[in-house]
Design a protein around this motif. Structure first.
Motif, PDB file in Angstrom:
ATOM      1  N   ARG A 256      72.047  42.223  15.535  1.00  0.00           N
ATOM      2  CA  ARG A 256      72.255  41.042  16.394  1.00  0.00           C
ATOM      3  C   ARG A 256      73.048  41.404  17.645  1.00  0.00           C
ATOM      4  NH1 ARG A 256      74.859  36.624  12.655  1.00  0.00           N
ATOM      5  NH2 ARG A 256      75.787  38.459  11.687  1.00  0.00           N
ATOM      6  N   ARG A 257      72.821  40.663  18.722  1.00  0.00           N
ATOM      7  CA  ARG A 257      73.468  40.926  19.996  1.00  0.00           C
ATOM      8  C   ARG A 257      74.191  39.678  20.494  1.00  0.00           C
ATOM      9  NH1 ARG A 257      71.693  44.521  23.669  1.00  0.00           N
ATOM     10  NH2 ARG A 257      73.443  43.640  24.845  1.00  0.00           N
ATOM     11  N   PRO A 258      75.297  39.287  19.837  1.00  0.00           N
ATOM     12  CA  PRO A 258      76.009  38.099  20.304  1.00  0.00           C
ATOM     13  C   PRO A 258      76.567  38.249  21.719  1.00  0.00           C
ATOM     14  CG  PRO A 258      77.277  39.280  18.656  1.00  0.00           C
ATOM     15  CD  PRO A 258      75.912  39.895  18.657  1.00  0.00           C
ATOM     16  N   ASP A 259      76.699  39.498  22.192  1.00  0.00           N
ATOM     17  CA  ASP A 259      77.187  39.713  23.558  1.00  0.00           C
ATOM     18  C   ASP A 259      76.114  39.378  24.586  1.00  0.00           C
ATOM     19  OD1 ASP A 259      75.759  41.993  22.466  1.00  0.00           O
ATOM     20  OD2 ASP A 259      76.180  42.989  24.383  1.00  0.00           O
ATOM     21  N   ALA A 260      74.863  39.274  24.138  1.00  0.00           N
ATOM     22  CA  ALA A 260      73.753  39.069  25.062  1.00  0.00           C
ATOM     23  C   ALA A 260      73.209  37.651  25.035  1.00  0.00           C
ATOM     24  CB  ALA A 260      72.633  40.066  24.767  1.00  0.00           C
ATOM     25  N   TYR A 261      73.661  36.837  24.072  1.00  0.00           N
ATOM     26  CA  TYR A 261      73.156  35.467  24.017  1.00  0.00           C
ATOM     27  C   TYR A 261      74.198  34.548  23.423  1.00  0.00           C
ATOM     28  CZ  TYR A 261      71.857  37.273  19.367  1.00  0.00           C
ATOM     29  OH  TYR A 261      71.865  37.888  18.137  1.00  0.00           O
TER      30      TYR A 261
END
Length: 261
Positions: A256-261
């Motif tokens: 997962r990419r919480p920094d991107a969304y």
């Protein structure tokens, strides 16, 4: 794990007897899962059966869990204090001790129904320790909101239990089977999804309730058990090593990419 796809009618005493019979058939299971709204089917006066969890129907469930030595999860109703009720999933251990309760967050104001007219919403996800596992609780319409399932997994849920009185209608069974499998696949976790047996008598508000099709789904999305359209009790095993194996080859939660969304 016992999936208890029971019919639910208008008489709480008869519905409690259905629970008793299902628990007898689930002998040896660590946990028995029942549908949403077990005291009485929707379309009745829910305030008449809403009681504190220490009393009434939930109190009888505690006695049955202790009598059979089986933990259970089932849907009941609590008073909400504003003339409405809470639609509550209660978790009870094998000694009859309540270990947690989840008040349904997302209310079924869809397909011509307005659950919010009768039911007050809860406001917090719930994970309980039960039968040797951390279990995240989901009720019916909640399954359409993947962020709730993800929040439960982020809180340490190893198994997602979804209880329902899924309204019948065009494409509704397809929605049910697709959504419960999706929650397993996207979270690489076991899902225990238990609906009531289809209601073929008086239709409650919003259409007849229950499509059946209660399922046990593994973390890869494989349907291990599908109870079909009739009342049934099925006991099947959950193997947590399967979860570990799937997450090694499919580490999507780590990607997962919480920094991107």
């Amino acid at each position: 794990m016992a999936l208890c796809q029971i019919p639910v009618g208008d008489d709480p005493a008869e519905n409690l007897e259905q629970v008793r019979r299902a628990l007898a058939r689930a002998e040896g299971a660590d946990l028995a899962v029942f549908p949403e709204a077990v005291p009485v089917r929707f379309g009745n006066d829910l305030t008449a059966v809403a009681e504190p969890l220490e009393q009434g129907f939930a109190g009888e469930l505690r006695k049955l869990a202790r009598e059979h030595g089986t933990a259970l999860i089932a849907g009941v109703f609590e008073p909400a204090g504003d003339g409405r009720v809470y639609n509550t999933a209660v978790a009870i251990d094998a000694s009859g001790r309540p270990v947690g309760a989840y008040r349904k967050i997302h209310l079924f104001d869809a397909f011509g129904d307005r659950e919010s007219a009768r039911v007050a919403p809860g406001d917090a996800p719930v994970v309980v320790e039960l039968a040797g596992a951390r279990i995240g609780l989901i009720t019916c319409y909640d399954v359409r909101f993947p962020e709730l399932a993800r929040a439960l997994v982020d809180r340490g849920a190893q198994v997602l239990v979804i209880i329902a009185a899924w309204a019948q209608g065009v494409f509704k069974e397809e929605h049910w089977t697709t959504l419960v499998r999706a929650r397993a696949i996207e979270n690489t976790t076991w899902v225990v999804a238990v609906d009531k047996a289809p209601d073929r008598t008086r239709p409650p508000e919003g259409g007849p309730g229950g499509v059946g099709r209660s399922m046990l789904i593994d973390p890869m999305g494989t349907v291990v058990a599908d109870l079909g359209p009739f009342p049934a009790v099925r006991v099947a095993e959950i193997d947590q090593e399967v979860t570990e194996r799937v997450r090694r080859i499919l580490p999507s939660l780590q990607h997962r990419r919480p920094d991107a969304y």
